[in-house]
Design a protein around this motif. Sequence first.
Motif, PDB file in Angstrom:
ATOM      1  N   ARG A 169      -6.310   3.242   7.248  1.00 36.37           N
ATOM      2  CA  ARG A 169      -7.707   3.645   7.347  1.00 36.37           C
ATOM      3  C   ARG A 169      -8.386   3.110   6.087  1.00 36.37           C
ATOM      4  N   HIS A 170      -9.556   2.516   6.268  1.00 35.04           N
ATOM      5  CA  HIS A 170     -10.315   1.990   5.142  1.00 35.04           C
ATOM      6  C   HIS A 170     -11.664   2.694   5.064  1.00 35.04           C
ATOM      7  N   ARG A 171     -12.271   2.598   3.905  1.00 37.33           N
ATOM      8  CA  ARG A 171     -13.554   3.254   3.669  1.00 37.33           C
ATOM      9  C   ARG A 171     -14.588   2.197   3.298  1.00 37.33           C
ATOM     10  N   ARG A 172     -15.724   2.276   3.969  1.00 35.62           N
ATOM     11  CA  ARG A 172     -16.845   1.380   3.664  1.00 35.62           C
ATOM     12  C   ARG A 172     -17.641   1.938   2.485  1.00 35.62           C
ATOM     13  N   LYS A 173     -18.561   1.138   2.003  1.00 35.77           N
ATOM     14  CA  LYS A 173     -19.415   1.556   0.888  1.00 35.77           C
ATOM     15  C   LYS A 173     -20.204   2.814   1.242  1.00 35.77           C
ATOM     16  N   ASP A 174     -20.629   2.944   2.507  1.00 33.19           N
ATOM     17  CA  ASP A 174     -21.404   4.117   2.918  1.00 33.19           C
ATOM     18  C   ASP A 174     -20.544   5.365   3.112  1.00 33.19           C
ATOM     19  N   GLY A 175     -19.231   5.241   2.868  1.00 28.75           N
ATOM     20  CA  GLY A 175     -18.323   6.382   2.972  1.00 28.75           C
ATOM     21  C   GLY A 175     -17.665   6.534   4.331  1.00 28.75           C
ATOM     22  N   SER A 176     -18.113   5.794   5.330  1.00 29.40           N
ATOM     23  CA  SER A 176     -17.497   5.911   6.654  1.00 29.40           C
ATOM     24  C   SER A 176     -16.079   5.351   6.614  1.00 29.40           C
ATOM     25  N   VAL A 177     -15.213   5.974   7.373  1.00 37.31           N
ATOM     26  CA  VAL A 177     -13.800   5.594   7.412  1.00 37.31           C
ATOM     27  C   VAL A 177     -13.502   5.012   8.790  1.00 37.31           C
ATOM     28  N   PHE A 178     -12.731   3.942   8.815  1.00 37.78           N
ATOM     29  CA  PHE A 178     -12.384   3.311  10.086  1.00 37.78           C
ATOM     30  C   PHE A 178     -10.935   2.840  10.048  1.00 37.78           C
ATOM     31  N   ASP A 179     -10.362   2.658  11.232  1.00 38.42           N
ATOM     32  CA  ASP A 179      -8.975   2.221  11.368  1.00 38.42           C
ATOM     33  C   ASP A 179      -8.904   0.704  11.321  1.00 38.42           C
ATOM     34  N   VAL A 180      -7.927   0.183  10.578  1.00 35.85           N
ATOM     35  CA  VAL A 180      -7.747  -1.262  10.488  1.00 35.85           C
ATOM     36  C   VAL A 180      -6.281  -1.624  10.659  1.00 35.85           C
ATOM     37  N   GLU A 181      -6.088  -2.802  11.166  1.00 36.75           N
ATOM     38  CA  GLU A 181      -4.765  -3.423  11.193  1.00 36.75           C
ATOM     39  C   GLU A 181      -4.858  -4.575  10.204  1.00 36.75           C
ATOM     40  N   VAL A 182      -3.975  -4.582   9.226  1.00 40.81           N
ATOM     41  CA  VAL A 182      -4.000  -5.643   8.221  1.00 40.81           C
ATOM     42  C   VAL A 182      -2.717  -6.453   8.289  1.00 40.81           C
ATOM     43  N   ASN A 183      -2.874  -7.742   8.090  1.00 44.62           N
ATOM     44  CA  ASN A 183      -1.744  -8.658   7.975  1.00 44.62           C
ATOM     45  C   ASN A 183      -1.863  -9.314   6.615  1.00 44.62           C
ATOM     46  N   ALA A 184      -0.783  -9.253   5.839  1.00 44.28           N
ATOM     47  CA  ALA A 184      -0.808  -9.760   4.469  1.00 44.28           C
ATOM     48  C   ALA A 184       0.312 -10.769   4.274  1.00 44.28           C
ATOM     49  N   GLN A 185       0.012 -11.788   3.480  1.00 46.75           N
ATOM     50  CA  GLN A 185       0.972 -12.842   3.188  1.00 46.75           C
ATOM     51  C   GLN A 185       0.925 -13.145   1.693  1.00 46.75           C
ATOM     52  N   SER A 186       2.091 -13.234   1.073  1.00 46.82           N
ATOM     53  CA  SER A 186       2.151 -13.596  -0.347  1.00 46.82           C
ATOM     54  C   SER A 186       1.739 -15.051  -0.528  1.00 46.82           C
ATOM     55  N   ILE A 187       0.940 -15.307  -1.557  1.00 52.04           N
ATOM     56  CA  ILE A 187       0.509 -16.668  -1.879  1.00 52.04           C
ATOM     57  C   ILE A 187       0.407 -16.802  -3.402  1.00 52.04           C
ATOM     58  N   ASN A 188       0.336 -18.043  -3.856  1.00 53.17           N
ATOM     59  CA  ASN A 188       0.011 -18.317  -5.246  1.00 53.17           C
ATOM     60  C   ASN A 188      -1.466 -18.687  -5.250  1.00 53.17           C
ATOM     61  N   PHE A 189      -2.283 -17.925  -5.970  1.00 52.23           N
ATOM     62  CA  PHE A 189      -3.729 -18.148  -5.977  1.00 52.23           C
ATOM     63  C   PHE A 189      -4.201 -18.293  -7.410  1.00 52.23           C
ATOM     64  N   ARG A 190      -4.725 -19.469  -7.717  1.00 48.07           N
ATOM     65  CA  ARG A 190      -5.209 -19.757  -9.073  1.00 48.07           C
ATOM     66  C   ARG A 190      -4.134 -19.476 -10.125  1.00 48.07           C
ATOM     67  N   GLY A 191      -2.897 -19.828  -9.778  1.00 45.88           N
ATOM     68  CA  GLY A 191      -1.793 -19.691 -10.714  1.00 45.88           C
ATOM     69  C   GLY A 191      -1.216 -18.291 -10.835  1.00 45.88           C
ATOM     70  N   ARG A 192      -1.638 -17.358  -9.993  1.00 44.02           N
ATOM     71  CA  ARG A 192      -1.128 -15.975 -10.051  1.00 44.02           C
ATOM     72  C   ARG A 192      -0.560 -15.569  -8.701  1.00 44.02           C
ATOM     73  N   GLN A 193       0.395 -14.651  -8.743  1.00 47.99           N
ATOM     74  CA  GLN A 193       0.916 -14.094  -7.496  1.00 47.99           C
ATOM     75  C   GLN A 193      -0.170 -13.240  -6.861  1.00 47.99           C
TER      76      GLN A 193
END
Length: 166
Positions: free
Chosen positions: A81-105
Amino acid sequence: RQSAEEHRALFETNPFPVWVYDALTLRFVAVNEATVREYGYSRDEFQRMTLLDIQPPEEALTLIPVIEAGKATGLVGYEWRHRRKDGSVFDVEVNAQSINFRGRQARIVLARDITVRKRATRGLEISEGRFRKLFQHSLGLICTHDLEGNLISVNPAAARALDYSI
């Protein structure tokens, strides 16, 4: 250079929220326009935030162990569940992948709002529960069968009338 421009275009034009966060600090380092629209924060605001800032407080405590466990794996998917700036909460499905970005993990994340899907699923579960109660407690004889006429299920009243045991 062309490859970098193409990747940037793919990132920016993705219709789903996509962001990159620093794996050590959990700070957002890049967000696309869909993220800005969905969550309501500006890019500058995101640059000062971490993943914990978009979590409802009761879920933020569970985020860190999940992130730690996922560091050693490649692509991982989760429901949060994530929260928007206005405080509302909604359900999300997230997919994450490790990467090297600008020289950092870092990790790149794609998020999809699944609030409507989860609400529909809950509605179906409630409806099925009502049907199951009606089926089990009805005094009427109720049977279900497949297209060949084979019985799939009978309610207790039908089982008693047909001298079947359930």
